[in-house]
Design an enzyme around this catalytic site. Structure first.
Site, PDB file in Angstrom:
ATOM      1  CG  ASP A 182      -1.697   1.220   1.447  1.00 23.86           C
ATOM      2  OD1 ASP A 182      -2.402   1.610   0.501  1.00 23.86           O
ATOM      3  OD2 ASP A 182      -1.623   1.817   2.544  1.00 23.86           O
ATOM      4  CG  ASP A 198      -2.240   7.191   0.238  1.00 25.11           C
ATOM      5  OD1 ASP A 198      -1.251   7.441  -0.476  1.00 25.11           O
ATOM      6  OD2 ASP A 198      -3.408   7.426  -0.115  1.00 25.11           O
ATOM      7  CG  ASP A 248      -1.986   2.825   6.506  1.00 27.41           C
ATOM      8  OD1 ASP A 248      -2.647   3.732   7.053  1.00 27.41           O
ATOM      9  OD2 ASP A 248      -2.147   2.502   5.320  1.00 27.41           O
TER      10      ASP A 248
END
Length: 282
Positions: A12, A14, A187
Site C-alpha cells: 500500500d 498512503d 497501514d
C-alpha cells in the site's frame, strides 16, 4: 537458494510507503499550479479530502464517491497529467517516503521478488511512484480516456478494500504468482481483504483497528513512526533467502494495454481496466 518466481510483495502507499496521502500531496501540487483553487472544495479531488477513503467504503456514499473521484481531471490530456505527476512527486513527495518501508521493499527485490505498489491513487501517479522507487509496477485507480483526454469518469472501481484485493488476484493470475508465497504491507484496516489473502501479511504504521487485528491474528507489525532507523531492519525470515545483490530480472509478461514502461511511467496507463503500470525487468 534461487528466487521463487511465484513470490511477490504488494505495498500500500498512503501512510505505508509514504507519509500521508499521495493524492493529497498531488492535489497540493496541482493547487500550486492553479489547476484548481482550495477555496472551492468542490474542485478538490475527493480522494484527497480528509475522510474520503472511509466515505468510499460506505455504501451510502459509494456511487457518489466513485463518480466524482477523478472528475477533476476531465478535459485534461494524459501527457499533461503525467508530466504534472512527475514534477509534483519530485517536489512534494520524494522527501515523504518512509525509509523503513522502502528498505523492506528493497529486501524483496534483493531476494529476486517482484514488488508492486497497490493504491487507490490514480494509476498515473502510482506509476510515477513505482518508477521513482524502482519497483516492478503499480496498480491504481483508472480514469477513463477518449482520444488521449480524460472524460472525468472511472474505469472500474476506486482501488480500495475488496476492489484492491480483487485487482491483486487478477495480477497474480496473469503474472503466475502464488498468493500463499506472497507478502502484503498496509497501514489500514481497509486493506484487511488484501492482507488476509497472502501468506505473509504485515501491518506497517497500523491504525488502531489494524494493529488490534494483527495482534489477534499473530501478524507481523512494523511501525516506523517511532523513529527506528531503516538500518535496523532485519531480513524477514519468510523470504527464505540470504541477502544478496539484486538477482536476475524476472521476465516481462507483457501486462497489456495498461502497461507503462519505466522510461515513461504512466504514459500508457489508464487505457485498460486492470489499473496497472509496470516497469519491465523489475
Amino acid at each position: 537458494m534461487p528466487p521463487d518466481p511465484t513470490a511477490a510483495a504488494f505495498f500500500d502507499v498512503d501512510n505505508t510507503m509514504m507519509v500521508g496521502a499521495s493524492i493529497f500531496h498531488f492535489a497540493k501540487g496541482l493547487a500550486a499550479r492553479d489547476f484548481f483553487t482550495w477555496r472551492d472544495p468542490r474542485a478538490l479531488p475527493p480522494l484527497g479530502r480528509p475522510g474520503c477513503v472511509s466515505a468510499v467504503s460506505t455504501p451510502g456514499h459509494m456511487a457518489t464517491s466513485r463518480e466524482s473521484a477523478l472528475a477533476f481531471v476531465a478535459g485534461k490530456k494524459i501527457e499533461e497529467l503525467v508530466a504534472l505527476c512527475e514534477e509534483i512527486y519530485d517536489e512534494e513527495m520524494a522527501g515523504k517516503i518512509w525509509s523503513g518501508t522502502l528498505a523492506l521493499a528493497r529486501l524483496h527485490m534483493d531476494a529476486g521478488q517482484r514488488v508492486w505498489l497497490v493504491t487507490a491513487t490514480p494509476v498515473e501517479l502510482a506509476g510515477i511512484l513505482a518508477d521513482r522507487l524502482e519497483r516492478t509496477g503499480a496498480l491504481g485507480t483508472v480514469a477513463e480516456t477518449e482520444d488521449g483526454v480524460y472524460t472525468g469518469h472511472l474505469v472500474g472501481d476506486v482501488l480500495h478494500g475488496e476492489a484492491k484485493a480483487a485487482a491483486v488476484r487478477r495480477l497474480a493470475a496473469r503474472e503466475g504468482l502464488d498468493l500463499a508465497h506472497c507478502s502484503a504491507y498496509s497501514d489500514s484496516i481497509n486493506d484487511l481483504p488484501l492482507l488476509s489473502m497472502v501468506g505473509r501479511p504485515v501491518a506497517v504504521n497500523p491504525d488502531s483497528a489494524l494493529r488490534g487485528e494483527a495482534k489477534r491474528r499473530g501478524w507481523e507489525i512494523r511501525d516506523f513512526r517511532t523513529g527506528r532507523k531503516a538500518a535496523r531492519i532485519g531480513i524477514p525470515a519468510a523470504l527464505g533467502v540470504g541477502r544478496r545483490r539484486r538477482g536476475p530480472s524476472p521476465p516481462d509478461f507483457g501486462f497489456g494495454a495498461a502497461t507503462a514502461r519505466r522510461t515513461g511511467a504512466g504514459r500508457e496507463a489508464g487505457r485498460g481496466c486492470s489499473g496497472s503500470t509496470r516497469a519491465p525487468g523489475r
